[in-house]
Design an enzyme around this catalytic site. Structure first.
Site, short mmCIF file in Angstrom:
data_model
loop_
_atom_site.label_atom_id
_atom_site.label_comp_id
_atom_site.label_asym_id
_atom_site.label_seq_id
_atom_site.Cartn_x
_atom_site.Cartn_y
_atom_site.Cartn_z
N ASP A 57 0.82 -1.23 -0.19
CA ASP A 57 0.10 0.14 0.29
C ASP A 57 0.80 1.24 0.10
O ASP A 57 0.21 2.50 0.63
CB ASP A 57 -0.98 0.02 1.24
CG ASP A 57 -1.78 -1.17 1.10
OD1 ASP A 57 -2.27 -1.74 0.16
OD2 ASP A 57 -2.06 -1.68 2.44
N GLY A 75 -4.15 -4.16 -4.70
CA GLY A 75 -5.14 -3.02 -5.24
C GLY A 75 -4.19 -2.07 -5.46
O GLY A 75 -3.84 -1.19 -4.86
N HIS A 76 -3.95 -1.95 -6.96
CA HIS A 76 -3.16 -0.50 -7.37
C HIS A 76 -4.06 0.34 -7.88
O HIS A 76 -4.64 0.07 -8.95
CB HIS A 76 -2.11 -1.23 -8.37
CG HIS A 76 -1.11 -2.19 -7.80
ND1 HIS A 76 -0.23 -2.97 -8.55
CD2 HIS A 76 -0.94 -2.40 -6.39
CE1 HIS A 76 0.79 -3.51 -7.74
NE2 HIS A 76 0.07 -3.31 -6.36
P1 IMP Z 1 -2.47 -12.78 1.58
O1 IMP Z 1 -1.84 -12.04 0.53
O2 IMP Z 1 -4.22 -12.48 1.32
O3 IMP Z 1 -2.50 -14.05 1.76
O4 IMP Z 1 -2.33 -11.96 3.06
C1 IMP Z 1 -1.24 -11.83 3.88
C2 IMP Z 1 -0.97 -10.60 4.54
O5 IMP Z 1 -0.46 -9.82 3.46
C3 IMP Z 1 -2.00 -10.09 5.13
O6 IMP Z 1 -1.63 -9.37 6.34
C4 IMP Z 1 -2.69 -8.99 4.16
O7 IMP Z 1 -3.26 -7.77 4.55
C5 IMP Z 1 -1.23 -8.46 3.46
N1 IMP Z 1 -1.44 -8.33 2.09
C6 IMP Z 1 -1.65 -9.00 0.91
N2 IMP Z 1 -1.87 -8.29 -0.07
C7 IMP Z 1 -1.56 -7.02 0.31
C8 IMP Z 1 -1.50 -5.53 -0.48
O8 IMP Z 1 -1.80 -5.45 -1.51
N3 IMP Z 1 -1.49 -4.55 0.55
C9 IMP Z 1 -1.26 -4.73 1.63
N4 IMP Z 1 -1.26 -5.69 2.31
C10 IMP Z 1 -1.42 -6.95 1.67
#
Ligand code: IMP
Length: 424
Positions: A13, A40-41
């Site tokens: 983010d 989410g870009h």
């Molecule tokens: P997962 O990637 O959905 O398995 O989530 C694992 C961890 O990565 C969690 O803490 C999510 O909130 C974080 N996370 C996954 N994708 C993003 C992103 O695009 N931005 C920020 N945090 C992310």
């Protein structure tokens, strides 16, 4: 050498989408190398805004080809929806989007398992996005995954899906008390992707090798952030892929010798979504203000992000890990009017001062941040177009960060829109 990698330097983010979109006109190709629709870009131009989850952030520049590399895990339902949405905005996608035949697919059972495992972990939950990322990478490394190329062979796909679902349903029902997934309905839905995904599928590693031979410029777009890297991040509170620089080489099939620029995207403060240690987190009014002013809510899940001061120790760690050649600092405008600013320059760990970032969870949970206090700055920064137009104390803040990390600042973002940017 023609490859630039853009990487999140924190917990994701950081505003990578905006920076990739800005750099894209100078590129021939923008390629995603890891992660999936957990990303989410956000791209904003004029009064328009769009959040991309899978399609690389170069898609809004007609001359740029976008590649989804083999290292990405693709949810075909999410991808097809996103293609339709981008086309509805008036941008052509066919012929400009290439998808690796070797990329693995996220299936409904991956999402079901992701959610079930999080519930099972209870207080120890990772706080995933629920997009099935972890279970899809598990299947990839267990060599039982289903790949994009499998979609092109409906009969083979039927067999593979049936075998996978038999096993996954047994686990979902017996271990997690879940209802499981209907095999026939799923097969009917996924067999249809054959026709729809076919125009986009190719051997992207070969395409990129040829592009490099032709002297084309490639931007490799990382998703998430370095501290979420499964090896180098704050394990187990990480994602299941490699957002760091090495992930680009394996996730696209480009050699490290082709990379000449590694831009670290740094939010001017720190945020984290999901669980896990966060040494500089502010749980007071100031943290609330950062969340409100920075509109710190997840672009994928809408969850409120945890907010805190810039963690220089963590940033120096990820700068070394990735070999950042330059930093793009985002959301500097959010710090305006916050009063004195703090940057964490060391940790106190068990009574001793250290400037090392411990990626051992137990140690990281015990550290206390030691801060350097810097003068704050005021005013609306969004109209600045050159470094000289920024307040001098904003300069001082950026200079302090660049000196501390040992990497120069190349870009400063002062608002969500393309034009709200200062190139140094
Ligand atoms: P997962 O990637 O959905 O398995 O989530 C694992 C961890 O990565 C969690 O803490 C999510 O909130 C974080 N996370 C996954 N994708 C993003 C992103 O695009 N931005 C920020 N945090 C992310």
């Amino acid at each position: 050498m023609p490859v630039t990698i853009v990487i999140g330097s924190q917990w994701g983010d950081e505003g990578k989408g905006k920076i990739v979109d800005l750099l894209a006109p100078d590129m021939d190709i923008v390629a995603r190398y890891q992660g999936g629709a957990n990303a989410g870009h956000t791209i904003a131009w004029g009064d328009r805004q769009f959040v991309l989850h899978l399609i690389p952030s170069g898609i809004f520049h007609e001359g740029v080809t976008c590649v989804i590399g083999n290292g990405v895990v693709i949810d075909p339902v999410a991808l097809m929806e996103e293609i339709e949405q981008v086309e509805a905005l008036g941008f052509s996608v066919e012929g400009r989007l290439l998808i690796s035949h070797n990329a693995h697919l996220i299936m409904p059972y991956h999402k079901a398992l992701d959610k079930a495992r999080e519930l099972w972990r209870d207080a120890e939950a990772i706080g995933t996005t629920g997009r099935g990322i972890g279970p899809a990478y598990v299947d990839k490394f267990a060599r039982s995954g289903i790949r994009v190329v499998d979609l092109l062979d409906p009969n083979g796909l039927r067999k593979k899906l049936k075998a996978a679902l038999d096993e996954k349903n047994a686990i979902l029902r017996a271990v997690y008390g879940d209802d499981g997934i209907d095999v026939d309905a799923m097969i009917a839905e996924y067999v249809d992707f054959d026709r729809r995904i076919d125009p986009y599928v190719t051997d992207t590693a070969n395409y990129l090798a040829q592009a490099l031979a032709d002297g084309k410029r490639i931007l490799a777009e990382g998703a998430q952030g370095s501290l979420l890297d499964v090896d180098h991040g704050t394990y187990p509170y990480v994602t299941s892929s490699h957002p760091t620089a090495g992930g680009c080489c394996t996730g696209l099939g480009v050699p490290p010798t082709a990379v000449d620029r590694v831009t670290g995207i740094v939010k001017a403060y720190t945020t984290r979504v999901g669980n896990g240690p966060f040494p500089t987190e502010l749980t007071d009014d100031l943290g609330e203000r950062l969340r409100a002013e920075g509109r710190e809510y997840g672009a994928t899940t809408g969850r409120p992000r945890r907010c805190g001061w810039l963690d220089g120790v963590a940033l120096r760690y990820t700068a070394r890990l990735n070999g950042f050649t330059d930093l793009a600092v985002t959301k500097l405008d959010v710090l305006a009017g916050m009063g004195e600013l703090k940057v964490c320059t060391a940790y106190r760990l068990d009574g001793k001062v250290t400037d090392r970032f411990p990626n051992d969870l137990a140690m990281l949970e015990r550290v206390e941040p030691i801060y350097e206090t810097l003068p704050g700055f005021e005013g609306d920064l969004s109209s600045a177009r050159s470094p000289e137009e920024l307040p001098s104390d904003a300069h001082a803040y950026l200079d302090f960060v660049a000196d501390f990390v040992g990497v120069p600042v190349s870009m400063i973002s002062t608002g969500p829109r393309r034009e709200e940017t200062v190139v140094v």
